[in-house]
Scaffold this active site. Sequence first.
Site, PDB file in Angstrom:
ATOM      1  N   LYS A   1      30.138  19.962  27.522  1.00 61.11           N
ATOM      2  CA  LYS A   1      30.349  18.968  28.582  1.00 61.11           C
ATOM      3  C   LYS A   1      29.449  19.313  29.759  1.00 61.11           C
ATOM      4  O   LYS A   1      29.722  20.212  30.533  1.00 61.11           O
ATOM      5  CB  LYS A   1      31.814  18.942  29.029  1.00 61.11           C
TER       6      LYS A   1
ATOM      7  N   GLU B   1      28.607  15.661  35.190  1.00 61.55           N
ATOM      8  CA  GLU B   1      28.466  14.195  35.171  1.00 61.55           C
ATOM      9  C   GLU B   1      27.214  13.746  35.937  1.00 61.55           C
ATOM     10  O   GLU B   1      26.757  12.615  35.777  1.00 61.55           O
ATOM     11  CB  GLU B   1      29.718  13.533  35.765  1.00 61.55           C
TER      12      GLU B   1
ATOM     13  N   CYS C   1      23.682  29.963  42.010  1.00 61.68           N
ATOM     14  CA  CYS C   1      24.741  30.990  42.030  1.00 61.68           C
ATOM     15  C   CYS C   1      24.175  32.318  42.500  1.00 61.68           C
ATOM     16  O   CYS C   1      24.851  33.115  43.127  1.00 61.68           O
ATOM     17  CB  CYS C   1      25.341  31.136  40.637  1.00 61.68           C
TER      18      CYS C   1
ATOM     19  N   GLU D   1      30.528  30.521  49.799  1.00 64.51           N
ATOM     20  CA  GLU D   1      29.311  30.121  49.099  1.00 64.51           C
ATOM     21  C   GLU D   1      28.891  28.753  49.652  1.00 64.51           C
ATOM     22  O   GLU D   1      29.536  27.741  49.389  1.00 64.51           O
ATOM     23  CB  GLU D   1      29.592  30.024  47.597  1.00 64.51           C
TER      24      GLU D   1
HETATM   25  P1  NAD Z   1      31.968  22.678  39.320  1.00 63.53           P
HETATM   26  O1  NAD Z   1      32.878  23.825  39.121  1.00 63.53           O
HETATM   27  O2  NAD Z   1      32.357  21.613  40.261  1.00 63.53           O
HETATM   28  O3  NAD Z   1      31.683  21.933  37.934  1.00 63.53           O
HETATM   29  C1  NAD Z   1      31.228  22.644  36.794  1.00 63.53           C
HETATM   30  C2  NAD Z   1      31.575  21.844  35.552  1.00 63.53           C
HETATM   31  O4  NAD Z   1      32.996  21.818  35.412  1.00 63.53           O
HETATM   32  C3  NAD Z   1      31.125  20.393  35.594  1.00 63.53           C
HETATM   33  O5  NAD Z   1      30.686  19.993  34.312  1.00 63.53           O
HETATM   34  C4  NAD Z   1      32.397  19.669  35.978  1.00 63.53           C
HETATM   35  O6  NAD Z   1      32.427  18.310  35.581  1.00 63.53           O
HETATM   36  C5  NAD Z   1      33.428  20.478  35.213  1.00 63.53           C
HETATM   37  N1  NAD Z   1      34.803  20.360  35.694  1.00 63.53           N
HETATM   38  C6  NAD Z   1      35.247  19.921  36.899  1.00 63.53           C
HETATM   39  N2  NAD Z   1      36.602  19.941  36.935  1.00 63.53           N
HETATM   40  C7  NAD Z   1      37.014  20.414  35.740  1.00 63.53           C
HETATM   41  C8  NAD Z   1      38.288  20.692  35.175  1.00 63.53           C
HETATM   42  N3  NAD Z   1      39.416  20.470  35.844  1.00 63.53           N
HETATM   43  N4  NAD Z   1      38.335  21.218  33.930  1.00 63.53           N
HETATM   44  C9  NAD Z   1      37.214  21.471  33.236  1.00 63.53           C
HETATM   45  N5  NAD Z   1      35.978  21.209  33.711  1.00 63.53           N
HETATM   46  C10 NAD Z   1      35.873  20.689  34.951  1.00 63.53           C
HETATM   47  O7  NAD Z   1      30.553  23.329  39.699  1.00 63.53           O
HETATM   48  P2  NAD Z   1      29.242  22.571  40.132  1.00 63.53           P
HETATM   49  O8  NAD Z   1      29.454  22.008  41.502  1.00 63.53           O
HETATM   50  O9  NAD Z   1      28.781  21.679  39.024  1.00 63.53           O
HETATM   51  O10 NAD Z   1      28.195  23.793  40.185  1.00 63.53           O
HETATM   52  C11 NAD Z   1      28.098  24.632  41.272  1.00 63.53           C
HETATM   53  C12 NAD Z   1      28.877  25.920  41.074  1.00 63.53           C
HETATM   54  O11 NAD Z   1      28.448  26.554  39.867  1.00 63.53           O
HETATM   55  C13 NAD Z   1      28.623  26.930  42.158  1.00 63.53           C
HETATM   56  O12 NAD Z   1      29.827  27.524  42.569  1.00 63.53           O
HETATM   57  C14 NAD Z   1      27.725  27.973  41.492  1.00 63.53           C
HETATM   58  O13 NAD Z   1      27.774  29.247  42.068  1.00 63.53           O
HETATM   59  C15 NAD Z   1      28.228  27.948  40.113  1.00 63.53           C
HETATM   60  N6  NAD Z   1      27.202  28.466  39.200  1.00 63.53           N
HETATM   61  C16 NAD Z   1      27.351  29.728  38.669  1.00 63.53           C
HETATM   62  C17 NAD Z   1      26.372  30.263  37.830  1.00 63.53           C
HETATM   63  C18 NAD Z   1      26.516  31.634  37.227  1.00 63.53           C
HETATM   64  O14 NAD Z   1      25.850  31.891  36.232  1.00 63.53           O
HETATM   65  N7  NAD Z   1      27.331  32.512  37.754  1.00 63.53           N
HETATM   66  C19 NAD Z   1      25.241  29.517  37.529  1.00 63.53           C
HETATM   67  C20 NAD Z   1      25.120  28.253  38.090  1.00 63.53           C
HETATM   68  C21 NAD Z   1      26.119  27.726  38.912  1.00 63.53           C
END
Ligand code: NAD
Length: 509
Positions: free
Chosen positions: A195, A198, A304, A401
């Site tokens: 997934k 979006e 991240c 963050e």
């Molecule tokens: P997010 O947590 O909002 O979303 C991540 C994914 O989870 C998306 O596909 C989203 O649709 C899905 N999602 C949202 N609600 C959900 C639920 N209830 N159950 C299951 N899936 C759900 O993150 P984002 O805004 O897309 O990305 C930014 C974040 O990602 C930042 O905090 C960043 O630090 C982190 N990140 C971490 C790494 C790493 O390797 N540590 C790498 C890249 C990004």
Amino acid sequence: MNAPARIAVDTKKLNDALARFPRDRAMSIAGRAVGGDGEMIERSSPAHGVVVTRIPRGRAEDARAAIAAARLAFDNGPWPRETASNRARLLLKTADLIDRDRELIAILDTLESGKPLAQARGEIEGAADIWRYAASLARELSGESYANLGADRLGVVLREPIGVVSIITPWNFPFLIVSQKLPFALAAGCTCVVKPSEMTSASTLHLMNLLAEAGLPEGVCNVVTGYGPEVGAPLTADPEVDMISFTGSTRVGRAAVAAGAATLKKVSMELGGKNPQLIFPDADMDAALDAATFGAYFNAGECCNAGSRLLLHSSIADEFIEGLAARARSVKVGDPLDADTRVGAIITSDHLGKIEDHVTAAERDGAQVRAGGGRLESSGFFMAPTIVDKVTAAMAIARAEVFGPVVVTLSFDTREEAIALANATDYGLSASVWSRDVDTAIGVGRGVRAGTIWVNTFMDGTPELPFGGYRQSGVGRELGRNAVKDYTEEKTFHVHTGPRTSWWLPRGA
Ligand code: NAD
């Protein structure tokens, strides 16, 4: 040079890019293109303000259908039983197809995320390399044997694929992050439901076409698109899923772990960071300044691994901040399709507002903006590279963050103070130490609680080295030599040979 008053975008370049692919996309379930119930989510380029892709708004029933397809492919299909050599061949073929389509994939990621095209090309090239690394590990996967348990006992530990894996990814590195998970899960013999965010699903959907072209059997990999609560949440709770591999925010990661806990799923979590760069007075200052600028503003700070906290020895702090401010003002912010752009657009208007709110709150707390500070005028969403100085560890901006082109600066006098400041967050993803003194570099690096410590460099990566976080930055590691093992279960074979020693008859009877 200051950032331009208004960011202009080139309509011709945009139209040329848009001409390369169809706007509408479909989900991929059991090898079929699936449109869901017909409702589509439109994605506009955050740099251009123009709709670039449309994806189906998947629902829980689509997630369930995808899980069922992956379950069937795991329980009855050929993939988990395939030889390592054939799995590796498919991964290598996929890597070649990624190389072939590199420009298109880079354009999709650029238009949906706002990142510079030149940078996206590098990410896709890096992703192909990861697929090749996974192929090499596929053939290395093995268990253990014990011939030292006595003449009548033999122990063999098998590595078997764990089963159906839910892979959930964020928007900041759409193609790179799915490539840090999927090839290793496939190398192990797992089946998957992916997934993507979006906002950035197009390159992952294109990857499905490449996997089909490479010959992956139907149902082994499925992609559902849509909003997290609607299609992501079922992927974390369904009893038919064996493992969740998630990259995203700590907040959603926590919810995913909780949802998976009911059926005790294995979890791999790559979450947020507030990564410090510690600069000591004996460092190569030009190199440190360059890396500090890169760490703060690469991918517009939506990273991240962003080096979002600069911890400066007080003897060099003022000079360093002046050097950084000069660089922050001259780094090219602009149209992601321009070859020389270094900082592209922010993912959404909403997120840009949140970044600005962090800066305003920090000023209210007594911090001082030394460069940038807010949005740039444009038809898209652009933020000026920003430095927030005079920050203390107690301020919210020192811990949260921000996920934008904003770096905060704090100062220290001793190594012990530097380590304590570095550890004063809930995160622990990465850190860097800048010093030519080996005692400082190694000693401080050992004191900082983070999954990666860079010495005299920043945000370098290679598939051979594991990546992941301490504390609330995550659970487990990706990449590295154990990356395929992470998607396996161990099965112990305990073999007895020769006559059995009776349990109930007295010895010798
Ligand atoms: P997010 O947590 O909002 O979303 C991540 C994914 O989870 C998306 O596909 C989203 O649709 C899905 N999602 C949202 N609600 C959900 C639920 N209830 N159950 C299951 N899936 C759900 O993150 P984002 O805004 O897309 O990305 C930014 C974040 O990602 C930042 O905090 C960043 O630090 C982190 N990140 C971490 C790494 C790493 O390797 N540590 C790498 C890249 C990004």
